[in-house]
Design a protein around this motif. Structure first.
Motif, PDB file in Angstrom:
ATOM      1  N   PRO A 339       0.796  -1.227   0.000  1.00 29.01           N
ATOM      2  CA  PRO A 339       0.000   0.000   0.000  1.00 29.01           C
ATOM      3  C   PRO A 339       0.833   1.284   0.000  1.00 29.01           C
ATOM      4  O   PRO A 339       0.284   2.365   0.172  1.00 29.01           O
ATOM      5  N   ARG A 340       2.138   1.163  -0.216  1.00 32.64           N
ATOM      6  CA  ARG A 340       2.971   2.371  -0.149  1.00 32.64           C
ATOM      7  C   ARG A 340       2.557   3.461  -1.141  1.00 32.64           C
ATOM      8  O   ARG A 340       2.675   4.658  -0.811  1.00 32.64           O
ATOM      9  N   PRO A 341       2.073   3.124  -2.356  1.00 29.70           N
ATOM     10  CA  PRO A 341       1.652   4.206  -3.261  1.00 29.70           C
ATOM     11  C   PRO A 341       0.530   5.076  -2.687  1.00 29.70           C
ATOM     12  O   PRO A 341       0.369   6.218  -3.110  1.00 29.70           O
ATOM     13  N   LEU A 342      -0.250   4.549  -1.741  1.00 31.00           N
ATOM     14  CA  LEU A 342      -1.343   5.334  -1.174  1.00 31.00           C
ATOM     15  C   LEU A 342      -0.849   6.496  -0.333  1.00 31.00           C
ATOM     16  O   LEU A 342      -1.525   7.516  -0.203  1.00 31.00           O
ATOM     17  N   ILE A 343       0.321   6.338   0.291  1.00 29.53           N
ATOM     18  CA  ILE A 343       0.794   7.317   1.268  1.00 29.53           C
ATOM     19  C   ILE A 343       1.423   8.495   0.535  1.00 29.53           C
ATOM     20  O   ILE A 343       2.467   8.361  -0.109  1.00 29.53           O
ATOM     21  N   THR A 344       0.788   9.658   0.630  1.00 34.74           N
ATOM     22  CA  THR A 344       1.281  10.825  -0.088  1.00 34.74           C
ATOM     23  C   THR A 344       1.811  11.921   0.840  1.00 34.74           C
ATOM     24  O   THR A 344       2.395  12.884   0.358  1.00 34.74           O
ATOM     25  N   ASP A 345       1.644  11.751   2.154  1.00 35.55           N
ATOM     26  CA  ASP A 345       2.218  12.716   3.092  1.00 35.55           C
ATOM     27  C   ASP A 345       2.055  12.187   4.514  1.00 35.55           C
ATOM     28  O   ASP A 345       1.191  11.333   4.779  1.00 35.55           O
ATOM     29  N   VAL A 346       2.909  12.687   5.405  1.00 34.63           N
ATOM     30  CA  VAL A 346       2.802  12.412   6.840  1.00 34.63           C
ATOM     31  C   VAL A 346       2.917  13.752   7.555  1.00 34.63           C
ATOM     32  O   VAL A 346       3.853  14.522   7.290  1.00 34.63           O
TER      33      VAL A 346
END
Length: 375
Positions: A339-346
């Motif tokens: 699911p790494r492509p889902l993460i766009t910012d923290v």
């Protein structure tokens, strides 16, 4: 401790009491939380959401005027046990948990009720019985995505899709992208995705969609839909050939053909705005299964006569069961779902309000995570 509260749509960082774990409860130090699309909806549609929740039997859903700590997608580490716990895990063990907790005899939805503060905070409470250990090597970023991916896993299951079926995902926001990931994990060989936002279309490709279209310039139904006369005509042609074979019980052949029917189309509605369902019912192929995953908070309409003529199978998907939640966690841990492509910012707690604003405008963002320790 610090937490992000929402009241009448306004998000703000505040000092709130450190929660004390009750019987059977575990206090977690939150390491990551995800901002969910339903959080965006509830922020501005709390009254409508609460009315629906009350009608299905939950009267304590957040309403206008309530001050709530949101966040129901999360992971954290064991900080303290309440009385009566089995103390299954050592302090510092990373856990995920179902976003439900019991206070006395009442069950509450974590992050969606003022009685069950959520994960936009430094610490939170979960039920020990609903918690699950995060396998070694799984980062907090990925563990926090267990909950939304479990929603997608359940939706794919509701579609009863086979590998040879064609999946059409309408809307490539976080839940649409999660659905694509789960379809890919299920081995579906043809996944078509559609979204107006260029950034989200690129994320859909990275998640595994085989064909990605911009509905403004192309149709996701190209090559799939056929007219009712084409279907009837093919049936009449087949019947003519069967009845031309002397002694053949044609009705048995028709039954056999029905059992061996060719691959179908399963549509996943992942937008949740009025008009999308009518558009799908109008354009989806005959005998499609449509799984509604997007949460539409306003009244909507579609033409039942159209759905009847096309024998559209309409299903709705909401949550998941505990086994699906655990299966999802281990799909992530085993690398079958990335699911790494889902993460766009923290962001930190002080960036949550801005993150909500960015996510409310479809663009390049999918899943923004919250790290309460980030300054």
């Amino acid at each position: 401790m610090k937490a992000v509260t929402v009241q009448d749509g306004v998000l703000s960082v505040a000092e709130v009491p450190l929660p004390a774990p009750g019987p059977g409860q575990v206090r977690l130090r939150v390491t990551r939380a995800g901002i969910c699309g339903s959080d965006l909806h509830v922020r501005v549609h709390a009254g409508a959401s609460a009315d629906v929740a009350a009608e299905v039997g939950y009267p304590d859903f957040m309403r206008p005027g309530h001050r709530v700590v949101m966040g129901h997608e999360f992971t954290g580490v064991v900080d303290e046990y309440g009385p009566g716990c089995r103390r299954r895990w050592r302090p510092g063990q990373a856990l995920v948990a179902l976003p439900l907790i019991r206070h006395g005899h009442d069950v509450h939805m974590i992050g969606l009720s003022e009685h069950a503060p959520g994960a936009y905070a430094e610490y939170m409470l979960v039920a020990e019985d609903t918690a699950m250990p995060v396998p070694a090597g799984v980062s907090p970023d990925l563990a926090a995505l267990t909950e939304p991916l479990a929603v997608a896993r359940h939706a794919v299951g509701r579609g009863q899709i086979s590998r040879r079926d064609t999946a059409v995902v309408i809307g490539c926001g976080p839940i649409g992208l999660a659905t694509i990931l789960m379809l890919k994990a299920a081995g579906v060989r043809r996944i078509i995705a559609g979204d107006y936002a260029e950034g989200r279309r690129e994320l859909a490709r990275r998640c595994g969609a085989h064909l990605v279209v911009d509905p403004a310039t192309a149709s996701p139904w190209t090559g799939l839909a056929s007219s009712i006369t084409d279907v009837y005509g093919a049936g009449l042609d087949a019947l003519h050939r069967l009845r031309g074979v002397p002694g053949l019980p044609w009705w048995l052949a028709v039954r056999a053909a029905r059992r061996l029917a060719t691959a179908g189309v399963v549509v996943f509605e992942c937008v949740g705005v009025p008009g999308v369902l009518e558009d799908i019912v109008t354009h989806a192929p005959i005998r499609s299964r449509v799984v509604v995953v997007g949460v539409c908070m306003e009244p909507d309409t579609f033409r039942p006569a159209m759905a009847i003529n096309k024998e559209i199978d309409l299903r709705f998907s909401f949550c998941y069961d505990p086994a699906e939640f655990r299966e999802t966690l281990h799909l992530i841990a085993g690398g079958r779902v990335d699911p790494r492509p889902l993460i766009t910012d923290v962001v930190g707690l002080d960036g949550v309000a801005d993150a909500f604003d960015r996510l409310s405008k479809p663009g390049d963002h999918a899943k923004i995570l919250v790290d309460p320790a980030q300054g």
